[in-house]
Scaffold this motif. Structure first.
Motif, PDB file in Angstrom:
ATOM      1  N   VAL A 256      81.579  49.832  30.033  1.00  0.00           N
ATOM      2  CA  VAL A 256      82.025  49.769  31.419  1.00  0.00           C
ATOM      3  C   VAL A 256      83.124  48.724  31.542  1.00  0.00           C
ATOM      4  N   GLU A 257      84.260  49.133  32.084  1.00  0.00           N
ATOM      5  CA  GLU A 257      85.373  48.212  32.235  1.00  0.00           C
ATOM      6  C   GLU A 257      85.161  47.329  33.468  1.00  0.00           C
ATOM      7  N   PRO A 258      85.552  46.079  33.421  1.00  0.00           N
ATOM      8  CA  PRO A 258      85.499  45.245  34.615  1.00  0.00           C
ATOM      9  C   PRO A 258      86.476  45.769  35.650  1.00  0.00           C
ATOM     10  N   THR A 259      86.118  45.664  36.893  1.00  0.00           N
ATOM     11  CA  THR A 259      86.966  46.171  37.953  1.00  0.00           C
ATOM     12  C   THR A 259      88.080  45.189  38.282  1.00  0.00           C
ATOM     13  N   PRO A 260      89.360  45.621  38.189  1.00  0.00           N
ATOM     14  CA  PRO A 260      90.458  44.720  38.576  1.00  0.00           C
ATOM     15  C   PRO A 260      90.313  44.310  40.036  1.00  0.00           C
ATOM     16  N   CYS A 261      90.632  43.091  40.341  1.00  0.00           N
ATOM     17  CA  CYS A 261      90.416  42.589  41.694  1.00  0.00           C
ATOM     18  C   CYS A 261      91.227  43.354  42.723  1.00  0.00           C
ATOM     19  N   TRP A 262      92.435  43.883  42.317  1.00  0.00           N
ATOM     20  CA  TRP A 262      93.264  44.551  43.298  1.00  0.00           C
ATOM     21  C   TRP A 262      92.662  45.879  43.757  1.00  0.00           C
ATOM     22  N   LEU A 263      91.749  46.465  42.946  1.00  0.00           N
ATOM     23  CA  LEU A 263      91.140  47.721  43.346  1.00  0.00           C
ATOM     24  C   LEU A 263      90.165  47.534  44.499  1.00  0.00           C
ATOM     25  N   ASN A 264      89.724  46.297  44.697  1.00  0.00           N
ATOM     26  CA  ASN A 264      88.812  46.022  45.804  1.00  0.00           C
ATOM     27  C   ASN A 264      89.546  45.904  47.126  1.00  0.00           C
ATOM     28  N   HIS A 265      90.849  45.960  47.102  1.00  0.00           N
ATOM     29  CA  HIS A 265      91.620  45.799  48.330  1.00  0.00           C
ATOM     30  C   HIS A 265      92.450  47.024  48.623  1.00  0.00           C
TER      31      HIS A 265
ATOM     32  N   SER B 173      79.389  47.089  40.437  1.00  0.00           N
ATOM     33  CA  SER B 173      77.983  47.376  40.751  1.00  0.00           C
ATOM     34  C   SER B 173      77.828  48.270  41.980  1.00  0.00           C
ATOM     35  N   LYS B 174      78.889  48.401  42.790  1.00  0.00           N
ATOM     36  CA  LYS B 174      78.783  49.171  44.032  1.00  0.00           C
ATOM     37  C   LYS B 174      79.652  50.419  44.068  1.00  0.00           C
ATOM     38  N   TYR B 175      80.799  50.420  43.368  1.00  0.00           N
ATOM     39  CA  TYR B 175      81.737  51.515  43.499  1.00  0.00           C
ATOM     40  C   TYR B 175      82.253  52.004  42.153  1.00  0.00           C
ATOM     41  N   MET B 176      82.734  53.253  42.163  1.00  0.00           N
ATOM     42  CA  MET B 176      83.473  53.779  41.030  1.00  0.00           C
ATOM     43  C   MET B 176      84.902  54.034  41.508  1.00  0.00           C
ATOM     44  N   TYR B 177      85.877  53.744  40.652  1.00  0.00           N
ATOM     45  CA  TYR B 177      87.283  53.882  41.013  1.00  0.00           C
ATOM     46  C   TYR B 177      87.989  54.802  40.032  1.00  0.00           C
TER      47      TYR B 177
ATOM     48  N   ALA C 201      90.027  51.964  58.988  1.00  0.00           N
ATOM     49  CA  ALA C 201      89.178  51.564  57.860  1.00  0.00           C
ATOM     50  C   ALA C 201      87.747  52.019  58.092  1.00  0.00           C
ATOM     51  N   SER C 202      87.094  52.423  57.021  1.00  0.00           N
ATOM     52  CA  SER C 202      85.723  52.897  57.119  1.00  0.00           C
ATOM     53  C   SER C 202      84.802  51.777  57.574  1.00  0.00           C
ATOM     54  N   GLN C 203      83.871  52.138  58.460  1.00  0.00           N
ATOM     55  CA  GLN C 203      82.898  51.173  58.968  1.00  0.00           C
ATOM     56  C   GLN C 203      81.537  51.359  58.310  1.00  0.00           C
ATOM     57  N   ASP C 204      81.512  52.128  57.220  1.00  0.00           N
ATOM     58  CA  ASP C 204      80.238  52.375  56.536  1.00  0.00           C
ATOM     59  C   ASP C 204      79.664  51.067  56.006  1.00  0.00           C
ATOM     60  N   GLU C 205      78.355  51.011  55.961  1.00  0.00           N
ATOM     61  CA  GLU C 205      77.688  49.829  55.430  1.00  0.00           C
ATOM     62  C   GLU C 205      77.965  49.701  53.932  1.00  0.00           C
ATOM     63  N   THR C 206      77.989  48.482  53.451  1.00  0.00           N
ATOM     64  CA  THR C 206      78.184  48.242  52.028  1.00  0.00           C
ATOM     65  C   THR C 206      77.004  48.806  51.256  1.00  0.00           C
ATOM     66  N   PRO C 207      77.269  49.658  50.251  1.00  0.00           N
ATOM     67  CA  PRO C 207      76.156  50.264  49.504  1.00  0.00           C
ATOM     68  C   PRO C 207      75.424  49.234  48.655  1.00  0.00           C
ATOM     69  N   PRO C 208      74.190  49.513  48.314  1.00  0.00           N
ATOM     70  CA  PRO C 208      73.435  48.591  47.453  1.00  0.00           C
ATOM     71  C   PRO C 208      73.969  48.645  46.024  1.00  0.00           C
ATOM     72  N   ASP C 209      73.645  47.655  45.231  1.00  0.00           N
ATOM     73  CA  ASP C 209      74.058  47.642  43.830  1.00  0.00           C
ATOM     74  C   ASP C 209      73.428  48.825  43.089  1.00  0.00           C
ATOM     75  N   ASP C 210      74.222  49.444  42.218  1.00  0.00           N
ATOM     76  CA  ASP C 210      73.718  50.526  41.382  1.00  0.00           C
ATOM     77  C   ASP C 210      73.504  49.983  39.976  1.00  0.00           C
ATOM     78  N   LEU C 211      72.255  49.832  39.606  1.00  0.00           N
ATOM     79  CA  LEU C 211      71.901  49.309  38.286  1.00  0.00           C
ATOM     80  C   LEU C 211      71.161  50.355  37.462  1.00  0.00           C
ATOM     81  N   SER C 212      71.362  51.637  37.821  1.00  0.00           N
ATOM     82  CA  SER C 212      70.614  52.721  37.162  1.00  0.00           C
ATOM     83  C   SER C 212      71.069  52.987  35.740  1.00  0.00           C
TER      84      SER C 212
END
Length: 271
Positions: free
Chosen positions: A262-271, A19-23, A242-253
């Motif tokens: 849309v594929e579920p995001t593997p948990c390891w991509l969040n790290h 909901s927040k990022y594309m990988y 590490a980036s100090q940017d604020e967490t972006p809002p959810d993208d539900l567009s």
């Protein structure tokens, strides 16, 4: 990029999103950025520059045969794999324009932008040959030929043409000749865009004796072989906090609905 199957273009295997990022899952190139090596060495000799330029020519040969213009060539967008072969990455400005067609989007890195892009006359595959000449100059000297205090000044210098640039003595006669033939003001007069196509570049005197077949089969020994200790060794890349940017809002567009499930995001991509 995902469709490309070329030894000199970094593979894009899959994309994911939450909901927040594309990988993007890319081929790993642990040799690092060519720009980092150039920065540390100040400039390259003819041998290294010739090899790097040849790798880009092979990548362009693949893209241009499919009527794709790249439009963002620069050392920062060239990666070395663990063996030392150079691969093109970052297709943010690449575009399939179709045979004999032009496009008018103003894009690219200021120092590498071709005159017809600045003048908004429309551009095509020949814009990549201009940038190839600029890349050669930067690899041989450490800086591009057209540099200004800001983009507008850089564009004004570009419009004066390559003949207004004083070439350092370290650039050999035939390297200078090739650069000037690639950076002709008229797109139709650039080497690579003439009747002989990319073969004209490969047959230029500066490439005399170069083993193109060995390069294509990756049997040629690269002039820079990076030290890679393991499959997760990132020591050839610069490290940043590490980036100090604020967490972006959810993208539900739903902007990506046309791309399929849309594929579920593997948990390891969040790290």
């Amino acid at each position: 990029m995902m469709q490309s199957r070329c030894a000199f273009i970094t593979r894009l295997y899959r994309t994911f999103r939450c909901s927040k990022y594309m990988y993007m899952m890319l081929e790993v190139c642990l040799g690092g950025e060519l720009w980092t090596i150039l920065r540390d060495r100040n400039y390259f000799d003819d041998n290294i520059t010739r090899f790097c330029t040849a790798c880009v020519v092979e990548a362009f040969d693949y893209l241009h045969s499919r009527d794709i213009v790249y439009r963002d060539l620069k050392p920062e967008n060239l990666l070395l794999d663990s063996k030392g072969f150079v691969k093109l990455v970052d297709f943010g400005f690449a575009k399939a324009i179709g045979p004999g067609r032009k496009t008018w989007t103003f894009c690219g890195t200021p120092e590498y932008v071709a005159p017809e892009i600045i003048l908004n006359r429309g551009h095509d595959l020949s814009a990549d040959y201009w940038s190839l000449g600029i890349l050669m100059f930067e690899l041989l000297t450490g800086s591009p030929p057209f540099c200004g205090a800001d983009p507008m000044r850089t564009y004004n210098i570009i419009l004066k043409g390559i003949d207004a640039i004083e070439f350092p003595k370290r650039i050999s006669k035939w390297a200078q000749n090739l650069i000037k033939k690639l950076c002709r003001d008229s797109p139709a007069e650039r080497l690579g865009y003439l009747r002989g196509g990319l073969r004209d570049i490969k047959c230029h005197r500066w490439f005399e004796g170069f083993d193109w077949i060995g390069l294509q089969k990756q049997k040629l020994i690269p002039p820079i072989i990076p030290t890679v200790r393991s499959a997760i060794d990132t020591s050839n890349f610069d490290h940043f906090p590490a980036s100090q940017d604020e967490t972006p809002p959810d993208d539900l567009s739903g902007w990506d609905a046309e791309f399929g499930t849309v594929e579920p995001t593997p948990c390891w991509l969040n790290h």
